[in-house]
Design a protein around this motif. Structure first.
Motif, mmCIF file in Angstrom:
data_model
loop_
_atom_site.group_PDB
_atom_site.id
_atom_site.type_symbol
_atom_site.label_atom_id
_atom_site.label_comp_id
_atom_site.label_asym_id
_atom_site.label_seq_id
_atom_site.Cartn_x
_atom_site.Cartn_y
_atom_site.Cartn_z
ATOM 1 N N LEU A 125 -29.431 -17.578 -5.736
ATOM 2 C CA LEU A 125 -30.591 -18.362 -5.293
ATOM 3 C C LEU A 125 -30.519 -19.791 -5.843
ATOM 4 O O LEU A 125 -30.723 -20.760 -5.092
ATOM 5 C CB LEU A 125 -31.881 -17.681 -5.749
ATOM 6 C CG LEU A 125 -33.187 -18.396 -5.389
ATOM 7 C CD1 LEU A 125 -33.334 -18.526 -3.876
ATOM 8 C CD2 LEU A 125 -34.388 -17.670 -5.986
ATOM 9 N N ALA A 126 -30.225 -19.915 -7.140
ATOM 10 C CA ALA A 126 -30.126 -21.258 -7.741
ATOM 11 C C ALA A 126 -29.021 -22.059 -7.064
ATOM 12 O O ALA A 126 -29.199 -23.251 -6.750
ATOM 13 C CB ALA A 126 -29.851 -21.128 -9.239
ATOM 14 N N GLY A 127 -27.889 -21.417 -6.811
ATOM 15 C CA GLY A 127 -26.756 -22.105 -6.194
ATOM 16 C C GLY A 127 -27.076 -22.598 -4.787
ATOM 17 O O GLY A 127 -26.763 -23.739 -4.440
ATOM 18 N N VAL A 128 -27.712 -21.738 -3.974
ATOM 19 C CA VAL A 128 -27.975 -22.152 -2.585
ATOM 20 C C VAL A 128 -29.124 -23.158 -2.506
ATOM 21 O O VAL A 128 -29.173 -23.966 -1.573
ATOM 22 C CB VAL A 128 -28.251 -20.931 -1.670
ATOM 23 C CG1 VAL A 128 -27.013 -20.051 -1.574
ATOM 24 C CG2 VAL A 128 -29.467 -20.129 -2.127
ATOM 25 N N ILE A 129 -30.058 -23.124 -3.477
ATOM 26 C CA ILE A 129 -31.108 -24.151 -3.509
ATOM 27 C C ILE A 129 -30.472 -25.515 -3.794
ATOM 28 O O ILE A 129 -30.780 -26.516 -3.121
ATOM 29 C CB ILE A 129 -32.171 -23.813 -4.579
ATOM 30 C CG1 ILE A 129 -33.064 -22.663 -4.095
ATOM 31 C CG2 ILE A 129 -33.035 -25.036 -4.889
ATOM 32 C CD1 ILE A 129 -34.074 -22.183 -5.116
ATOM 33 N N ILE A 130 -29.574 -25.557 -4.776
ATOM 34 C CA ILE A 130 -28.880 -26.815 -5.104
ATOM 35 C C ILE A 130 -28.069 -27.296 -3.906
ATOM 36 O O ILE A 130 -28.112 -28.463 -3.516
ATOM 37 C CB ILE A 130 -27.968 -26.609 -6.331
ATOM 38 C CG1 ILE A 130 -28.819 -26.354 -7.572
ATOM 39 C CG2 ILE A 130 -27.049 -27.807 -6.543
ATOM 40 C CD1 ILE A 130 -28.008 -25.930 -8.788
#
Length: 259
Positions: free
Chosen positions: A117-122
């Motif tokens: 989730l953190a990766g795709v938000i970034i």
């Protein structure tokens, strides 16, 4: 469960693999906008159904545009994340303290899901910003309520990614080895991503194509009204994949002999 998550957080903060994953997903949008600028400079025209992301508004589709790259990077991370616990014997520390194997498995899944989730938000945020700077924010053709569409598209794409994260988790716990898990993870991703459409060639089995969540990622246009109408079906397939793969992974892990 909370203690396990706290332990994972501490370990991950010291992990170079975490920062490598986030660095790759952060640099990807910048590289792609530079590549698109170069293509336009040489007289090519960006076309949404082909290039997927052509302005800031369509930046919400960065997950669709980079589906294969995201999954291979996350799959590699999970292979080492799980495999090293078995190979280094650190998995015995948690289990010897009486931690539930189900909680242990689920804590790993939560960490992998949050990292994704953190990766795709970034990735998505940087994609929207960089493409807005290069080509303007623009719009998505045929979409009137952009905010509602963007939320639905992001959630749907994330669930499709999460369903594959769940498969990678299951492979990691079944193989118990980083290298073997890495090989099977890549084989699964490539085989289901590019092999599932084989079912389309047969009348009776063509519906099986879309029981693989990767088929939606690779062969749908998330800006096309007909495919937008399939968002609920995509989430349903993702949820079923998560439940089934997690159940298999937990049951096999419960019977695994940890030496």
């Amino acid at each position: 469960m909370l203690n396990l998550l706290t332990a994972e957080r501490i370990k991950l903060r010291r992990s170079k693999k975490l920062w490598i994953v986030l660095a790759i997903l952060s640099l990807l949008p910048i590289f792609q906008v530079a590549n698109s600028l170069m293509a336009v400079h040489y007289g090519n025209e960006l076309v949404q159904p082909v290039d997927t992301v052509v302005n800031g508004a369509t930046g919400i589709l960065m997950m669709e545009k980079n589906g294969l790259t995201i999954l291979l990077v996350i799959g590699a991370f999970i292979s080492f994340f799980i495999g090293e616990e078995f190979q280094n014997g650190t998995i015995r520390n948690a289990l010897s303290l009486g931690r539930s194997r189900t909680h242990y498995y689920l804590s790993k899944f939560v960490v992998a899901g949050l990292l994704t989730l953190a990766g795709v938000i970034i990735l998505t945020a940087l994609g929207m910003i960089s493409f807005s700077i290069a080509f303007g924010f623009g719009e998505v053709a045929g979409i009137n309520d952009y905010f509602s569409y963007a939320i639905k598209a992001f959630i749907t794409l994330y669930f499709l990614m999460l369903s594959n994260v769940s498969i990678y988790m299951m492979i990691g716990f079944l193989t118990k080895n980083s290298g073997i898990s890495l090989i099977w993870t890549f084989i699964y991703t490539i085989a289901t991503g590019f092999g599932a459409p084989v079912f389309l060639q047969t009348e009776h089995f063509k519906q099986l194509t879309y029981w693989f969540s990767l088929s939606f990622v690779f062969y749908s246009d998330f800006a096309k009204p007909a495919d937008i109408g399939k968002f609920p079906e995509m989430i349903l397939v993702s949820l079923i994949t998560i439940v089934v793969s997690s159940a298999i992974g937990i049951l096999r892990f419960a019977r695994t002999d940890i030496k």
